[in-house]
Design an enzyme around this catalytic site. Structure first.
Site, PDB file in Angstrom:
ATOM      1  N   CYS A   2     -48.604  29.109 -52.034  1.00  0.00           N
ATOM      2  CA  CYS A   2     -48.485  27.767 -52.582  1.00  0.00           C
ATOM      3  C   CYS A   2     -47.119  27.189 -52.199  1.00  0.00           C
ATOM      4  O   CYS A   2     -46.091  27.854 -52.316  1.00  0.00           O
ATOM      5  CB  CYS A   2     -48.632  27.698 -54.095  1.00  0.00           C
ATOM      6  SG  CYS A   2     -50.228  28.266 -54.686  1.00  0.00           S
ATOM      7  N   ARG A  27     -47.602  28.120 -46.425  1.00  0.00           N
ATOM      8  CA  ARG A  27     -47.599  28.918 -47.652  1.00  0.00           C
ATOM      9  C   ARG A  27     -48.975  28.978 -48.325  1.00  0.00           C
ATOM     10  O   ARG A  27     -49.184  29.743 -49.261  1.00  0.00           O
ATOM     11  CB  ARG A  27     -46.585  28.351 -48.648  1.00  0.00           C
ATOM     12  CG  ARG A  27     -45.175  28.330 -48.122  1.00  0.00           C
ATOM     13  CD  ARG A  27     -44.239  27.772 -49.159  1.00  0.00           C
ATOM     14  NE  ARG A  27     -44.171  28.653 -50.307  1.00  0.00           N
ATOM     15  CZ  ARG A  27     -43.326  29.660 -50.438  1.00  0.00           C
ATOM     16  NH1 ARG A  27     -42.453  29.904 -49.484  1.00  0.00           N
ATOM     17  NH2 ARG A  27     -43.344  30.411 -51.495  1.00  0.00           N
ATOM     18  N   TRP A  76     -52.732  28.151 -52.283  1.00  0.00           N
ATOM     19  CA  TRP A  76     -53.453  29.377 -51.909  1.00  0.00           C
ATOM     20  C   TRP A  76     -54.064  29.867 -53.214  1.00  0.00           C
ATOM     21  O   TRP A  76     -53.352  30.254 -54.143  1.00  0.00           O
ATOM     22  CB  TRP A  76     -52.479  30.405 -51.342  1.00  0.00           C
ATOM     23  CG  TRP A  76     -53.152  31.633 -50.808  1.00  0.00           C
ATOM     24  CD1 TRP A  76     -53.649  31.808 -49.551  1.00  0.00           C
ATOM     25  CD2 TRP A  76     -53.397  32.860 -51.510  1.00  0.00           C
ATOM     26  NE1 TRP A  76     -54.197  33.057 -49.432  1.00  0.00           N
ATOM     27  CE2 TRP A  76     -54.058  33.724 -50.615  1.00  0.00           C
ATOM     28  CE3 TRP A  76     -53.140  33.300 -52.805  1.00  0.00           C
ATOM     29  CZ2 TRP A  76     -54.459  35.009 -50.966  1.00  0.00           C
ATOM     30  CZ3 TRP A  76     -53.532  34.585 -53.169  1.00  0.00           C
ATOM     31  CH2 TRP A  76     -54.180  35.424 -52.239  1.00  0.00           C
ATOM     32  N   ASN A 102     -46.668  27.540 -58.620  1.00  0.00           N
ATOM     33  CA  ASN A 102     -46.852  28.644 -57.675  1.00  0.00           C
ATOM     34  C   ASN A 102     -46.674  29.921 -58.470  1.00  0.00           C
ATOM     35  O   ASN A 102     -45.705  30.050 -59.211  1.00  0.00           O
ATOM     36  CB  ASN A 102     -45.787  28.552 -56.563  1.00  0.00           C
ATOM     37  CG  ASN A 102     -45.789  29.756 -55.652  1.00  0.00           C
ATOM     38  OD1 ASN A 102     -46.816  30.400 -55.467  1.00  0.00           O
ATOM     39  ND2 ASN A 102     -44.635  30.062 -55.081  1.00  0.00           N
ATOM     40  N   GLY A 103     -47.615  30.867 -58.330  1.00  0.00           N
ATOM     41  CA  GLY A 103     -47.494  32.127 -59.061  1.00  0.00           C
ATOM     42  C   GLY A 103     -48.726  32.395 -59.903  1.00  0.00           C
ATOM     43  O   GLY A 103     -49.781  31.792 -59.698  1.00  0.00           O
ATOM     44  N   GLU A 485     -48.651  47.539 -35.476  1.00  0.00           N
ATOM     45  CA  GLU A 485     -48.359  46.102 -35.438  1.00  0.00           C
ATOM     46  C   GLU A 485     -49.369  45.371 -34.533  1.00  0.00           C
ATOM     47  O   GLU A 485     -49.860  44.293 -34.882  1.00  0.00           O
ATOM     48  CB  GLU A 485     -46.908  45.888 -34.951  1.00  0.00           C
ATOM     49  CG  GLU A 485     -46.537  44.487 -34.495  1.00  0.00           C
ATOM     50  CD  GLU A 485     -46.545  43.431 -35.594  1.00  0.00           C
ATOM     51  OE1 GLU A 485     -46.797  43.763 -36.764  1.00  0.00           O
ATOM     52  OE2 GLU A 485     -46.327  42.249 -35.263  1.00  0.00           O
ATOM     53  N   LYS A 489     -51.845  42.445 -36.032  1.00  0.00           N
ATOM     54  CA  LYS A 489     -51.818  41.072 -35.502  1.00  0.00           C
ATOM     55  C   LYS A 489     -53.213  40.642 -35.076  1.00  0.00           C
ATOM     56  O   LYS A 489     -53.636  39.525 -35.311  1.00  0.00           O
ATOM     57  CB  LYS A 489     -50.848  41.027 -34.322  1.00  0.00           C
ATOM     58  CG  LYS A 489     -50.036  39.819 -34.213  1.00  0.00           C
ATOM     59  CD  LYS A 489     -48.756  39.728 -35.000  1.00  0.00           C
ATOM     60  CE  LYS A 489     -48.742  40.202 -36.396  1.00  0.00           C
ATOM     61  NZ  LYS A 489     -47.427  40.234 -36.995  1.00  0.00           N
ATOM     62  N   GLU A 492     -55.486  40.056 -38.115  1.00  0.00           N
ATOM     63  CA  GLU A 492     -55.028  38.917 -38.890  1.00  0.00           C
ATOM     64  C   GLU A 492     -55.478  37.581 -38.292  1.00  0.00           C
ATOM     65  O   GLU A 492     -55.884  36.687 -39.016  1.00  0.00           O
ATOM     66  CB  GLU A 492     -53.492  38.983 -38.925  1.00  0.00           C
ATOM     67  CG  GLU A 492     -52.821  38.037 -39.837  1.00  0.00           C
ATOM     68  CD  GLU A 492     -51.302  38.268 -39.867  1.00  0.00           C
ATOM     69  OE1 GLU A 492     -50.759  38.895 -38.944  1.00  0.00           O
ATOM     70  OE2 GLU A 492     -50.673  37.788 -40.821  1.00  0.00           O
ATOM     71  N   HIS A 508     -57.894  64.423 -34.314  1.00  0.00           N
ATOM     72  CA  HIS A 508     -58.146  64.815 -35.711  1.00  0.00           C
ATOM     73  C   HIS A 508     -59.134  63.864 -36.373  1.00  0.00           C
ATOM     74  O   HIS A 508     -59.257  63.847 -37.587  1.00  0.00           O
ATOM     75  CB  HIS A 508     -56.828  64.864 -36.482  1.00  0.00           C
ATOM     76  CG  HIS A 508     -55.862  65.838 -35.890  1.00  0.00           C
ATOM     77  ND1 HIS A 508     -55.953  67.195 -36.078  1.00  0.00           N
ATOM     78  CD2 HIS A 508     -54.821  65.649 -35.045  1.00  0.00           C
ATOM     79  CE1 HIS A 508     -54.995  67.807 -35.404  1.00  0.00           C
ATOM     80  NE2 HIS A 508     -54.293  66.886 -34.759  1.00  0.00           N
ATOM     81  N   LYS A 611     -48.451  32.627 -45.668  1.00  0.00           N
ATOM     82  CA  LYS A 611     -47.268  33.210 -45.048  1.00  0.00           C
ATOM     83  C   LYS A 611     -46.456  34.060 -46.023  1.00  0.00           C
ATOM     84  O   LYS A 611     -45.988  35.125 -45.702  1.00  0.00           O
ATOM     85  CB  LYS A 611     -46.413  32.079 -44.488  1.00  0.00           C
ATOM     86  CG  LYS A 611     -45.123  32.538 -43.842  1.00  0.00           C
ATOM     87  CD  LYS A 611     -45.353  32.872 -42.410  1.00  0.00           C
ATOM     88  CE  LYS A 611     -44.138  33.392 -41.707  1.00  0.00           C
ATOM     89  NZ  LYS A 611     -44.524  34.414 -40.720  1.00  0.00           N
TER      90      LYS A 611
HETATM   91  O1  M6R Z   1     -42.084  37.672 -45.746  1.00  0.00           O
HETATM   92  P1  M6R Z   1     -42.282  39.143 -45.573  1.00  0.00           P
HETATM   93  O2  M6R Z   1     -41.632  39.667 -44.336  1.00  0.00           O
HETATM   94  O3  M6R Z   1     -41.906  39.939 -46.780  1.00  0.00           O
HETATM   95  O4  M6R Z   1     -43.854  39.334 -45.389  1.00  0.00           O
HETATM   96  C1  M6R Z   1     -44.412  40.606 -45.327  1.00  0.00           C
HETATM   97  C2  M6R Z   1     -45.852  40.550 -44.865  1.00  0.00           C
HETATM   98  O5  M6R Z   1     -46.626  39.806 -45.764  1.00  0.00           O
HETATM   99  C3  M6R Z   1     -45.973  39.929 -43.471  1.00  0.00           C
HETATM  100  O6  M6R Z   1     -45.214  40.615 -42.522  1.00  0.00           O
HETATM  101  C4  M6R Z   1     -47.446  39.924 -43.012  1.00  0.00           C
HETATM  102  O7  M6R Z   1     -47.896  41.235 -42.835  1.00  0.00           O
HETATM  103  C5  M6R Z   1     -47.590  39.112 -41.736  1.00  0.00           C
HETATM  104  N1  M6R Z   1     -48.474  38.003 -41.971  1.00  0.00           N
HETATM  105  C6  M6R Z   1     -48.107  39.894 -40.592  1.00  0.00           C
HETATM  106  O8  M6R Z   1     -48.143  39.143 -39.423  1.00  0.00           O
END
Ligand code: M6R
Length: 616
Positions: A2, A27, A76, A102-103, A485, A489, A492, A508, A611
């Site tokens: 949010c 956000r 969100w 927000n929250g 990673e 990505k 996501e 394994h 984000k």
């Molecule tokens: O703002 P932050 O670095 O704490 O966020 C952590 C994760 O939420 C963030 O890295 C998330 O995994 C990304 N969207 C991945 O691309």
């Protein structure tokens, strides 16, 4: 999660709110709304499910009257689906009062029952509307927004940033925060509130950070910050180090494309001012040698991509400081009973500095007596404020939900920290320091080289793989977190199945996933400095190839050993073992972006995500 913006001043508040929301849309983007007190003293409100553009179109078709006091929100969803009714603002007191939030208000059900018993009714499924109705009831009792607001926030449990305004007090917006972000933008004859500085940076770079459990009241003439009881508190002013253009797409097709192109700069800026004649000095850590001298253990906590940066950093921290390092997901760390104390340094990593899981883990570590250090990319954020020490990454604003340039900046900051702590503790030789600094200085140009030489090829190859349903990623040593990673990505932003594995783990279990045509990325360590590992990875490639896998190797320039077994080879420049991850990740970021684009997906705002994850 949010985005929140508030404004009081002479400008047309709708324009200020909408441009602030555009910068905060990362956000949350399932609905958006604004409320404005117009020149006639009426409160107008409009909110719509969908992205901000839906609201913009609605306002263009049927404008609200102009006003100079307003609040805006991009959501969100937590309580209640993404509908018009559940979008913010929420109104109360016969629609004279507007609230955004927000929250998560954890005691909303009890409060709702209490208000329902008093005869109040609700138009949404949200916890926010409960706070709005409660504020309406308090306002009816006191006739003063600040007094009523204080009474309300003291009754709320959970995490919240709350903003409110009342038709009968134009020129005033009040805000409060607990475990959720809120910063103040200071203008001339106008003031702003925002979830982060992006909300107002086009108007002012003068900002004030506010602490936990504090209330702010902004008017065109000034800003007043108090605790929840109304006692004045000290605030921390700061100047935003980037300008509005840094958070704009410019000519790029997406923020993610822009941010991947900024990976070299993110590393260079994070190094700037911290390397001197083969040694690392981090000015923010001046006078904090004691913090590092007395530790016998380091725990790195973070979530998602930041946690993978931590996993890469572990190798450097252990090598250069000789202190044992564990890396844990922040949400797991907090809910066990870790053995930590004053001899433990807990290093948190967060791009946003607001991730609730990480914030709570930092607070928990402090309560247990551990020392805390935050690696963060966002000025004025909560996590650094809750930590004993800060090392900022200087990646600039990262807007795309998928983290890219922040990842390489986080690894860079961890390496700087490792070199600093290694020197302070006498564990690092001058020769090792000089060599590491030389390698670090060379990284930005090497990333540029990957982008120049490989980007077009990878994008073409990603287009060709547009209908792939599953991709596996393998790596060893520092290549393992890079495999994780790469997989994250892809999941996501492409919404396809992707898994990262330690290559040694293959036999394994995971090798059972390999069938003819299965795409497998393999991060290949250098045969120059990691000959043994290189041989093992080449054997792993042969094992999966024998089972029909399509192998895409990420290997250093000149490594010919992979050629007979790889269907594609993505080349990275030569670098020391610890520095390869900063290069090997770049093709994976480009690939994920290329595949998502080939599938016609929105790479900046993937479904179901936001984000900054400010709820647990
Ligand atoms: O703002 P932050 O670095 O704490 O966020 C952590 C994760 O939420 C963030 O890295 C998330 O995994 C990304 N969207 C991945 O691309």
């Amino acid at each position: 999660m949010c985005g929140i913006v508030g404004y009081v001043g002479p400008r047309d508040s709708q324009a200020v709110l909408l441009s602030g929301l555009a910068r905060l849309e990362y956000r949350g983007y399932d609905s958006a709304g604004i409320a404005v007190i117009d020149g006639a003293g009426e409160l107008g409100m409009r909110k719509r499910a969908g992205k901000l553009q839906v609201l913009r179109d609605d306002l263009a078709a049927s404008p609200l009257a102009d006003g100079t006091t307003g609040i805006g929100h991009t959501r969100w969803a937590t309580h209640g689906g993404p509908t018009d009714a559940n979008a913010h603002p929420h109104l109360a007191d016969d629609d004279k009062l507007a609230v955004i939030h927000n929250g998560i208000i954890e005691n909303f059900a009890e409060l709702k029952d209490e208000l329902a018993a008093d005869g109040f009714t609700f138009r949404s499924e949200t916890d926010t509307e409960v706070a709005a109705v409660l504020l309406g009831r308090e306002y009816a009792a006191s006739g003063d927004l600040i007094t009523a607001f204080r009474a309300v926030v003291k009754r709320l449990e959970g995490a919240f940033t709350l903003l409110a305004m009342h038709r009968d007090q134009p020129g005033l917006v009040v805000g409060a925060r607990r475990n959720s972000p809120l910063v103040i933008g200071l203008g001339e004859g106008e003031n702003f509130l925002g979830s982060d500085v992006a909300a107002f940076v086009e108007h002012t770079r003068n900002a004030l950070a506010i602490g936990q459990d504090e209330i702010v009241a902004i008017t065109p003439a000034g800003v007043e910050v108090t605790d929840f009881d109304g006692a004045p508190v000290e605030t921390s002013p700061f100047e935003v180090v980037w300008d509005a253009s840094a958070a704009e797409k410019g000519g790029w097709s997406s923020f993610m494309a822009k941010e991947v192109s900024e990976e070299p700069e993110a590393v260079a800026n994070t190094l700037r001012g911290r390397l001197h004649e083969g040694a690392v000095t981090i000015p923010e850590l001046d006078g904090l040698d004691d913090l590092f001298a007395g530790i016998n253990r380091i725990i790195v906590i973070a979530c998602g991509t930041a946690a993978y940066a931590g996993m890469v950093g572990k190798y450097a921290l252990e090598q250069w400081t000789r202190v044992p390092v564990d890396v844990e997901l922040a949400h797991e760390f907090r809910y066990r009973d870790p053995v930590i104390g004053p001899d433990t340094l807990v290093v948190s990593i967060s791009q946003s500095g607001e991730t609730m899981d990480t914030l709570m883990a930092v607070k928990f570590a402090r309560e247990r007596g551990a020392k805390t250090l935050s690696i963060c990319n966002t000025q004025g954020a909560t996590i650094p404020r809750e930590s004993d020490a800060i090392v900022y990454t200087h990646a600039g604003p990262e807007v795309a939900v998928a983290s890219t340039k922040a990842f390489v900046a986080q690894i860079t900051a961890l390496y700087l920290l490792a070199l600093h702590v290694g020197r302070v503790r006498g564990a690092l030789s001058d020769a090792a320091s000089v060599e590491a600094v030389r390698e670090l200085e060379a990284v930005p140009a090497k990333i540029v080289r990957v982008l120049e030489k490989e980007q077009a090829h990878i994008e073409q190859f990603a287009r060709w793989m547009g209908d792939t349903q599953s991709v596996l990623f393998l790596g060893r040593h520092v290549g393992y977190p890079i495999a994780l990673e790469g997989a994250l990505k892809l999941k996501e932003i492409s919404y396809i199945h992707a898994e990262g594995f330690a290559a040694g783990e293959l036999k394994h279990g995971p090798i059972a996933l390999v069938e003819p045509g299965q795409a497998v990325f393999v991060i290949v360590p250098s045969p120059r400095h990691s000959a043994e590992l290189h041989k093992k990875v080449v054997s792993n490639i042969q094992e999966i190839r024998a089972r029909g896998a399509r192998v895409i190797a990420v290997a250093e320039e000149g490594d010919a050993a992979v050629l007979p077994f790889a269907d594609e080879v993505l080349r990275i420049p030569l670098a020391g073992a610890l520095f390869e991850p900063l290069l090997a990740v770049v093709p994976l970021h480009i690939f994920a972006m290329g595949l998502a684009t080939a599938k016609g997906l929105d790479v900046d705002q993937p479904r179901n995500l936001a984000k900054s994850v400010t709820v647990e």
